[in-house]
Scaffold this motif. Structure first.
Motif, PDB file in Angstrom:
ATOM      1  N   LYS A 202       0.677  -1.273  -0.002  1.00 53.15           N
ATOM      2  CA  LYS A 202      -0.073   0.027  -0.004  1.00 53.15           C
ATOM      3  C   LYS A 202       0.662   1.248  -0.156  1.00 53.15           C
ATOM      4  CE  LYS A 202      -1.047   0.726   4.966  1.00 53.15           C
ATOM      5  NZ  LYS A 202      -0.919   2.165   5.034  1.00 53.15           N
ATOM      6  N   SER A 203       0.213   2.310  -0.631  1.00 51.02           N
ATOM      7  CA  SER A 203       0.922   3.545  -0.496  1.00 51.02           C
ATOM      8  C   SER A 203       0.795   4.296   0.864  1.00 51.02           C
ATOM      9  CB  SER A 203       0.514   4.327  -1.797  1.00 51.02           C
ATOM     10  OG  SER A 203       0.737   5.656  -1.661  1.00 51.02           O
ATOM     11  N   VAL A 204       1.438   5.281   1.025  1.00 46.88           N
ATOM     12  CA  VAL A 204       1.191   6.106   2.283  1.00 46.88           C
ATOM     13  C   VAL A 204      -0.017   6.918   2.187  1.00 46.88           C
ATOM     14  CG1 VAL A 204       3.694   6.262   2.704  1.00 46.88           C
ATOM     15  CG2 VAL A 204       2.760   8.268   1.229  1.00 46.88           C
ATOM     16  N   PHE A 205      -0.545   7.298   0.891  1.00 48.54           N
ATOM     17  CA  PHE A 205      -1.709   8.042   0.696  1.00 48.54           C
ATOM     18  C   PHE A 205      -2.911   7.454   1.121  1.00 48.54           C
ATOM     19  CE2 PHE A 205       1.354   9.583  -2.331  1.00 48.54           C
ATOM     20  CZ  PHE A 205       1.335  10.988  -1.960  1.00 48.54           C
ATOM     21  N   GLU A 206      -3.620   7.945   1.921  1.00 48.17           N
ATOM     22  CA  GLU A 206      -5.033   7.494   2.382  1.00 48.17           C
ATOM     23  C   GLU A 206      -5.947   7.150   1.243  1.00 48.17           C
ATOM     24  OE1 GLU A 206      -7.025   9.530   5.526  1.00 48.17           O
ATOM     25  OE2 GLU A 206      -5.096   9.784   6.870  1.00 48.17           O
ATOM     26  N   GLY A 207      -6.529   6.074   1.323  1.00 48.10           N
ATOM     27  CA  GLY A 207      -7.641   5.546   0.280  1.00 48.10           C
ATOM     28  C   GLY A 207      -9.140   5.554   0.969  1.00 48.10           C
ATOM     29  N   GLU A 208      -9.800   5.007   0.050  1.00 47.46           N
ATOM     30  CA  GLU A 208     -11.269   4.973   0.865  1.00 47.46           C
ATOM     31  C   GLU A 208     -11.462   4.421   1.858  1.00 47.46           C
ATOM     32  OE1 GLU A 208     -15.625   3.888  -1.610  1.00 47.46           O
ATOM     33  OE2 GLU A 208     -13.560   3.672  -2.739  1.00 47.46           O
ATOM     34  N   TYR A 209     -10.820   3.192   2.055  1.00 50.77           N
ATOM     35  CA  TYR A 209     -10.921   2.302   3.435  1.00 50.77           C
ATOM     36  C   TYR A 209     -10.038   2.332   4.437  1.00 50.77           C
ATOM     37  CZ  TYR A 209     -14.519   0.440  -0.082  1.00 50.77           C
ATOM     38  OH  TYR A 209     -15.461   0.584  -0.938  1.00 50.77           O
ATOM     39  N   GLU A 210      -9.994   1.992   5.479  1.00 50.37           N
ATOM     40  CA  GLU A 210      -9.011   1.799   6.628  1.00 50.37           C
ATOM     41  C   GLU A 210      -8.276   0.615   6.064  1.00 50.37           C
ATOM     42  OE1 GLU A 210     -10.508   2.037  10.411  1.00 50.37           O
ATOM     43  OE2 GLU A 210     -11.073   4.166   9.968  1.00 50.37           O
TER      44      GLU A 210
END
Length: 292
Positions: free
Chosen positions: A104-112
């Motif tokens: 995963k990237s450091v950028f926040e996605g849609e879900y936790e």
């Protein structure tokens, strides 16, 4: 000459049998897998073993890293923040460890991220009569389980690999091994070429059975998928998965949807050109290629 990329890597590992450790690293490499390998080797001197890559980010240059003057150079082209964090290694609430090939990237996605768990979903036949199954597994369990699922198929009647277009910015290609028609041949090939296939995040690997036009896939997001028109094959497959200890869920989360992420390959794996030559040497045939 390939220009080195600058990567941020969040790595967890072990200090001893009871203590886990997390550290923040920055490393230059020809690609993410190369930067990761340099970081793993350098961090051993800082009491990191059994490393897992859990998060990554690509930087344009060193100057834009926050508080970069506090970073400690621990090897050529490898830096770390001086503070590390420990945790109970056997904590059942530890975060999902992604399989090699995706992170995963450091950028926040849609879900936790904590929503991703080892479990599966199964869907009844769609309008085309196809039953669908998907299973998400951690780094520790994915490869062994995928090899076992090949044994769950009634027969092996085909084997092919899709090379994704985003591997070195090329076309998507379909390569088929028409002579791979038994389980031993397929499994032996995958084990022999483990780093180049099962741990490569740029491939869809498909094992085909004629019964129900069944396709068993390890996709580029490291999910195990089954598509079949044979309900008996479908039910038997799920029964075997349950016997392995995995549970069905309605709350299915994975890195493909709702999460920013990166695909990568291990440092000592083949380049795209070398990989295609390896396929040719193993008598795979290039069937088609296209833009996506």
């Amino acid at each position: 000459m390939t220009k080195n990329e600058l990567w941020y890597l969040l790595i967890d590992g072990q200090q001893d049998a009871e203590t886990g450790v997390v550290g923040n690293f920055y490393a230059y490499g020809k690609h993410l897998g190369d930067a990761l390998d340099k970081t793993i080797k350098a961090s051993i001197d800082y009491k990191f073993i059994n490393h897992n890559l859990t998060e990554a980010s690509l930087f344009d240059n060193f100057d834009i890293i926050d508080n970069n003057k506090e970073l400690v150079k621990i090897a050529d082209n490898v830096y770390m923040r001086p503070t590390t964090y420990t945790f109970p290694f056997d904590d059942p609430d530890n975060e999902f460890i992604p399989p090699i090939g995706i992170v995963k990237s450091v950028f926040e996605g849609e879900y936790e991220y904590v929503l991703i768990k080892e479990n599966f979903v199964a869907y009844g036949a769609d309008e085309n009569g196809i039953f669908e199954f998907e299973l998400v597994l951690t780094k520790e369990n994915l490869i062994d389980t995928f090899i076992k699922t090949i044994e769950f198929l009634p027969t092996i009647d085909g084997f092919w690999i899709y090379i994704k277009n985003y591997w070195e910015s090329d076309l998507t290609e379909l390569w088929v091994a028409k002579h791979f028609i038994d389980k031993h041949t397929v499994i032996d090939f995958l084990k022999t070429q483990k780093k180049n296939t099962l741990e490569n995040g740029y491939l869809d690997i498909v094992v085909h059975a004629l019964a129900g036009e069944t396709n068993l896939t390890l996709d580029d997001h490291k999910k195990i998928q089954l598509h079949t028109k044979d309900e008996g094959v479908f039910n038997d497959f799920i029964g075997n998965i349950i016997e392995l200890g995995y549970e069905q869920t309605r709350d299915f989360y994975n890195l493909e949807f709702g999460y920013h992420h990166f695909h990568y390959r291990p440092v000592d794996s083949l380049t795209r050109t070398e990989f295609k030559q390896m396929l040719t040497d193993n008598k795979f045939e290039l069937i088609d290629k296209w833009e996506e």
